[in-house]
Design an enzyme around this catalytic site. Sequence first.
Site, PDB file in Angstrom:
ATOM      1  N   LYS A   1      23.003  32.739  28.533  1.00 25.26           N
ATOM      2  CA  LYS A   1      21.596  32.964  28.881  1.00 25.26           C
ATOM      3  C   LYS A   1      20.631  32.365  27.864  1.00 25.26           C
ATOM      4  O   LYS A   1      20.892  32.367  26.662  1.00 25.26           O
ATOM      5  CB  LYS A   1      21.326  34.481  28.979  1.00 25.26           C
ATOM      6  CG  LYS A   1      22.205  35.229  29.965  1.00 25.26           C
ATOM      7  CD  LYS A   1      21.654  35.178  31.371  1.00 25.26           C
ATOM      8  CE  LYS A   1      20.576  36.189  31.575  1.00 25.26           C
ATOM      9  NZ  LYS A   1      20.989  37.408  32.231  1.00 25.26           N
TER      10      LYS A   1
ATOM     11  N   GLU B   1      22.707  31.476  45.641  1.00 24.61           N
ATOM     12  CA  GLU B   1      21.549  32.207  45.176  1.00 24.61           C
ATOM     13  C   GLU B   1      20.349  31.809  46.018  1.00 24.61           C
ATOM     14  O   GLU B   1      20.091  30.620  46.220  1.00 24.61           O
ATOM     15  CB  GLU B   1      21.312  31.807  43.715  1.00 24.61           C
ATOM     16  CG  GLU B   1      20.926  32.924  42.819  1.00 24.61           C
ATOM     17  CD  GLU B   1      22.037  33.950  42.574  1.00 24.61           C
ATOM     18  OE1 GLU B   1      23.212  33.688  42.905  1.00 24.61           O
ATOM     19  OE2 GLU B   1      21.688  35.023  42.060  1.00 24.61           O
TER      20      GLU B   1
ATOM     21  N   LYS C   1      21.879  28.675  35.828  1.00 26.93           N
ATOM     22  CA  LYS C   1      22.002  30.023  36.390  1.00 26.93           C
ATOM     23  C   LYS C   1      20.679  30.335  37.077  1.00 26.93           C
ATOM     24  O   LYS C   1      19.627  30.401  36.437  1.00 26.93           O
ATOM     25  CB  LYS C   1      22.293  31.051  35.301  1.00 26.93           C
ATOM     26  CG  LYS C   1      22.446  32.454  35.876  1.00 26.93           C
ATOM     27  CD  LYS C   1      22.997  33.418  34.860  1.00 26.93           C
ATOM     28  CE  LYS C   1      23.507  34.702  35.508  1.00 26.93           C
ATOM     29  NZ  LYS C   1      22.521  35.422  36.289  1.00 26.93           N
TER      30      LYS C   1
ATOM     31  N   CYS D   1     -20.943  49.006  44.706  1.00 26.01           N
ATOM     32  CA  CYS D   1     -20.497  48.977  43.307  1.00 26.01           C
ATOM     33  C   CYS D   1     -20.652  47.548  42.769  1.00 26.01           C
ATOM     34  O   CYS D   1     -20.137  46.606  43.378  1.00 26.01           O
ATOM     35  CB  CYS D   1     -19.037  49.419  43.249  1.00 26.01           C
ATOM     36  SG  CYS D   1     -18.261  49.092  41.677  1.00 26.01           S
TER      37      CYS D   1
ATOM     38  N   CYS E   1     -15.571  55.473  38.830  1.00 27.01           N
ATOM     39  CA  CYS E   1     -15.452  54.019  38.770  1.00 27.01           C
ATOM     40  C   CYS E   1     -16.057  53.521  37.462  1.00 27.01           C
ATOM     41  O   CYS E   1     -17.184  53.887  37.137  1.00 27.01           O
ATOM     42  CB  CYS E   1     -16.169  53.406  39.969  1.00 27.01           C
ATOM     43  SG  CYS E   1     -16.359  51.626  39.814  1.00 27.01           S
TER      44      CYS E   1
ATOM     45  N   GLU F   1      26.413  24.570  35.102  1.00 22.49           N
ATOM     46  CA  GLU F   1      25.274  24.377  36.011  1.00 22.49           C
ATOM     47  C   GLU F   1      24.234  25.449  35.717  1.00 22.49           C
ATOM     48  O   GLU F   1      24.525  26.420  35.029  1.00 22.49           O
ATOM     49  CB  GLU F   1      25.721  24.416  37.480  1.00 22.49           C
ATOM     50  CG  GLU F   1      26.202  25.766  37.942  1.00 22.49           C
ATOM     51  CD  GLU F   1      26.547  25.775  39.443  1.00 22.49           C
ATOM     52  OE1 GLU F   1      26.012  24.954  40.190  1.00 22.49           O
ATOM     53  OE2 GLU F   1      27.349  26.612  39.832  1.00 22.49           O
TER      54      GLU F   1
ATOM     55  N   ARG G   1      24.510  41.032  48.141  1.00 19.79           N
ATOM     56  CA  ARG G   1      25.623  41.466  47.312  1.00 19.79           C
ATOM     57  C   ARG G   1      25.846  42.974  47.433  1.00 19.79           C
ATOM     58  O   ARG G   1      26.975  43.439  47.469  1.00 19.79           O
ATOM     59  CB  ARG G   1      25.307  41.086  45.867  1.00 19.79           C
ATOM     60  CG  ARG G   1      26.348  41.485  44.885  1.00 19.79           C
ATOM     61  CD  ARG G   1      25.984  40.908  43.518  1.00 19.79           C
ATOM     62  NE  ARG G   1      27.036  41.154  42.567  1.00 19.79           N
ATOM     63  CZ  ARG G   1      27.180  42.287  41.906  1.00 19.79           C
ATOM     64  NH1 ARG G   1      26.324  43.268  42.102  1.00 19.79           N
ATOM     65  NH2 ARG G   1      28.164  42.448  41.051  1.00 19.79           N
TER      66      ARG G   1
ATOM     67  N   ASP H   1       8.484  17.134  62.264  1.00 20.86           N
ATOM     68  CA  ASP H   1       7.799  18.120  63.105  1.00 20.86           C
ATOM     69  C   ASP H   1       7.810  17.713  64.574  1.00 20.86           C
ATOM     70  O   ASP H   1       7.975  18.537  65.458  1.00 20.86           O
ATOM     71  CB  ASP H   1       6.347  18.301  62.656  1.00 20.86           C
ATOM     72  CG  ASP H   1       6.285  19.133  61.399  1.00 20.86           C
ATOM     73  OD1 ASP H   1       7.314  19.764  61.064  1.00 20.86           O
ATOM     74  OD2 ASP H   1       5.227  19.143  60.746  1.00 20.86           O
TER      75      ASP H   1
HETATM   76  S1  IVH Z   1      29.139  31.646  39.824  1.00 15.84           S
HETATM   77  C1  IVH Z   1      31.763  35.837  39.574  1.00 15.84           C
HETATM   78  N1  IVH Z   1      27.015  30.226  39.430  1.00 15.84           N
HETATM   79  O1  IVH Z   1      24.739  35.423  38.729  1.00 15.84           O
HETATM   80  C2  IVH Z   1      30.651  35.196  40.218  1.00 15.84           C
HETATM   81  N2  IVH Z   1      26.740  32.564  39.746  1.00 15.84           N
HETATM   82  O2  IVH Z   1      25.183  37.587  36.912  1.00 15.84           O
HETATM   83  C3  IVH Z   1      30.669  33.735  39.987  1.00 15.84           C
HETATM   84  N3  IVH Z   1      24.407  33.287  39.674  1.00 15.84           N
HETATM   85  O3  IVH Z   1      26.468  37.404  40.996  1.00 15.84           O
HETATM   86  C4  IVH Z   1      29.347  33.251  40.320  1.00 15.84           C
HETATM   87  N4  IVH Z   1      23.513  31.316  39.334  1.00 15.84           N
HETATM   88  O4  IVH Z   1      24.952  35.638  42.028  1.00 15.84           O
HETATM   89  C5  IVH Z   1      27.491  31.456  39.652  1.00 15.84           C
HETATM   90  N5  IVH Z   1      25.214  28.818  39.073  1.00 15.84           N
HETATM   91  C6  IVH Z   1      25.684  30.045  39.308  1.00 15.84           C
HETATM   92  C7  IVH Z   1      24.847  31.159  39.403  1.00 15.84           C
HETATM   93  C8  IVH Z   1      25.411  32.406  39.618  1.00 15.84           C
HETATM   94  C9  IVH Z   1      23.264  32.598  39.500  1.00 15.84           C
HETATM   95  C10 IVH Z   1      24.467  34.746  39.902  1.00 15.84           C
HETATM   96  C11 IVH Z   1      25.572  35.174  40.849  1.00 15.84           C
HETATM   97  C12 IVH Z   1      26.269  36.321  40.168  1.00 15.84           C
HETATM   98  C13 IVH Z   1      25.331  36.644  39.069  1.00 15.84           C
HETATM   99  C14 IVH Z   1      26.065  37.261  37.912  1.00 15.84           C
END
Ligand code: IVH
Length: 661
Positions: free
Chosen positions: A310, A170, A113, A427, A404, A111, A134, A36
């Site tokens: 997922k 993201e 999501k 109230c 009410c 990695e 996007r 800071d």
């Molecule tokens: S790779 C073709 N890696 O998920 C796009 N996407 O459902 C390749 N997302 O639009 C993206 N975490 O914005 C990638 N570790 C990750 C991600 C990731 C979240 C999002 C991404 C994409 C969406 C698709």
Amino acid sequence: MNSIQLRIEKLKSQINEANYRYYVLDSPTLSDAEYDLLFKELLKLETKHPELRDPASPTQKVGGPPLEKFTKYRHREPMLSLQNIYSEEELVDFYDRWASVIGNNFSVMGEPKFDGLAIELVYEEGILTVASTRGDGETGENVTENVKTIRSVPLKLRGDYPKLLEVRGEIIIFKKDFEELNKERAKQDEPLFANPRNAAAGSIRQLDPKIAAQRHLDLFCHSLGKIEGANLKTQVELGELFSHWGLRTHALKKELRTQKEIQRFFVEVEGLRDSLPYEIDGIVLKVNELKNQRELGFVARSPRWAVAYKFKAQEGITVLKDVHFQVGRTGVITPVAVLEPVWVGGVEVKSATLHNEDQIKALGLKIHDTVVVKRAGDVIPNIQSVITEKRTGKEKTIHFPKQCPSCKDAIITSEDEVAHRCINVACPARLAETLKHFASKRAMNIEGLGDKWIEILLEKQLIHHFSSLYDLTPELLQTLERQGERSAQKLVDAIQKTKNNALDRFIFGLGIRFVGERTAELLAIHFRTLDKFLNATEEELLNVEEVGEKVAKAILQFISDKKNRNEINRLIEKGITPKPLKSYGGTTLQGKTFVITGTLPTLSRDEAADLIRTHGGKVTGSISKNTDYLVVGEEAGSKLTKARELGVKELSEAQLKALVG
Ligand code: IVH
């Protein structure tokens, strides 16, 4: 380079280095206080020497002036989506399809999501030039000014960067920041964000970058758009390069060689899900070699070389038994779903928030409906959807109460908002919350009268509303258990002391809808006395800075309500006489509208605005035909041009000062 320039360069590099160590290497070397200090010094030097300001300076992270609207931005390469899989069987199918095209000898990068908002950052010659959402994949919105405020987004790349780099990632908001944000919004009576993703998206779509700057957003980079001037071979290498360039990636990424390893990684990350400070909803698997990626190509709008695996949704199916209606401090009536208990992600869910009537309509919800309930992290469960196929014809329409549920007063709705509310300040359901607000630090600041006290006093019926607080005596308080003479006297003194509080505290304490501290202050400056405020007309209210139709209406509704008036009259009878604000300077500028632009020689913009306001003038952010004066400092931009076009009078700081004497 002179010594100031040298110092600025040094500070910039120290701050950039600190950001890099903190976000990319995850090993901070400076304490927050040290950071800071450097930041403030740089900010000060840049303000003093605007000619040395650099658009890539880390100080740009405080956020520039508000935008009128976002412009569109066309991505050089479309932003695609991912195919989803949900089970090990689907993984096997996907994996086999990969192998059938590229053979058995390949690895994938796994990695998390991130459950956030997809963003593209464009770096030209290492400088961040555009950040965009996007959108529909082809065209998004230019949100550069907001993205620049995110601390983990470098404005300039490090090391050996390519000529053109489009990074995709993201934007996320931490769970705790999301919860705090919603708490604050609830206090301000603003609609809550349904989940962290919406909060991140809402923050990035703020027109005022200063608001975005306060939201603690973060970014994880995960993939590429266009790149020129670099030659890379694998996804793993890309991750390393991202870090080298100062871009943040996620530590939980791993090269995986077999299906088994992938499944193990999936289970490992799912196990970590709840302990991560932000939301993730699965893992993403990307074939490692770019050569293999090219071979696999695309289907429709998704790459064939990547997939989102997922986690099981934290969802459950149950029946809506009933809807209850709760009353909050500001009188908002919130519908709450009463559910047949159901287990969702290890927690028994018996109720869910329904936010407001619009949400009920949007869901098409009826009592006895079968519904999908979803838990998003630590957030209160939500009803996601209605399974209409399960309807039997016995479902009942949900009716919002006309009265009410607590005090039976009529409920008010206005056209421009979705909320139903009880505006009776007496109230009982609102009372406890109303009194807590009145006594709170930022309002009347009654020392020692905390929430617990208010609950006890209400329960023992020693208070009924604001005015009865001033009837409390040490003797009355001593009738309560364990209440000593000295502390009883102390509390009574603290209450009595607030009789002459400043008018803005009093107005804020009343808890009028949309009237926060700042608006209360502006109202107090404008009206000076409680009497004038209570007799304000709509026209007068609209003359107060920052008071638009919505706020004026809420104030009028409040001050014209009979019960509210009676209560305020009782307060006045008991000797409550709020004082005019000290800073009140007169009415010289009454009815005049000002805009301030550029850097003024001695006053900051806020100080200049306060000076105008305390003399009755109004300050707005943009030039229009209603602007009377433009206060101009150095480096004035488009506002000056526009003012000249419209023939708006210009004032220097000195002329402004002369005007108010
Ligand atoms: S790779 C073709 N890696 O998920 C796009 N996407 O459902 C390749 N997302 O639009 C993206 N975490 O914005 C990638 N570790 C990750 C991600 C990731 C979240 C999002 C991404 C994409 C969406 C698709």
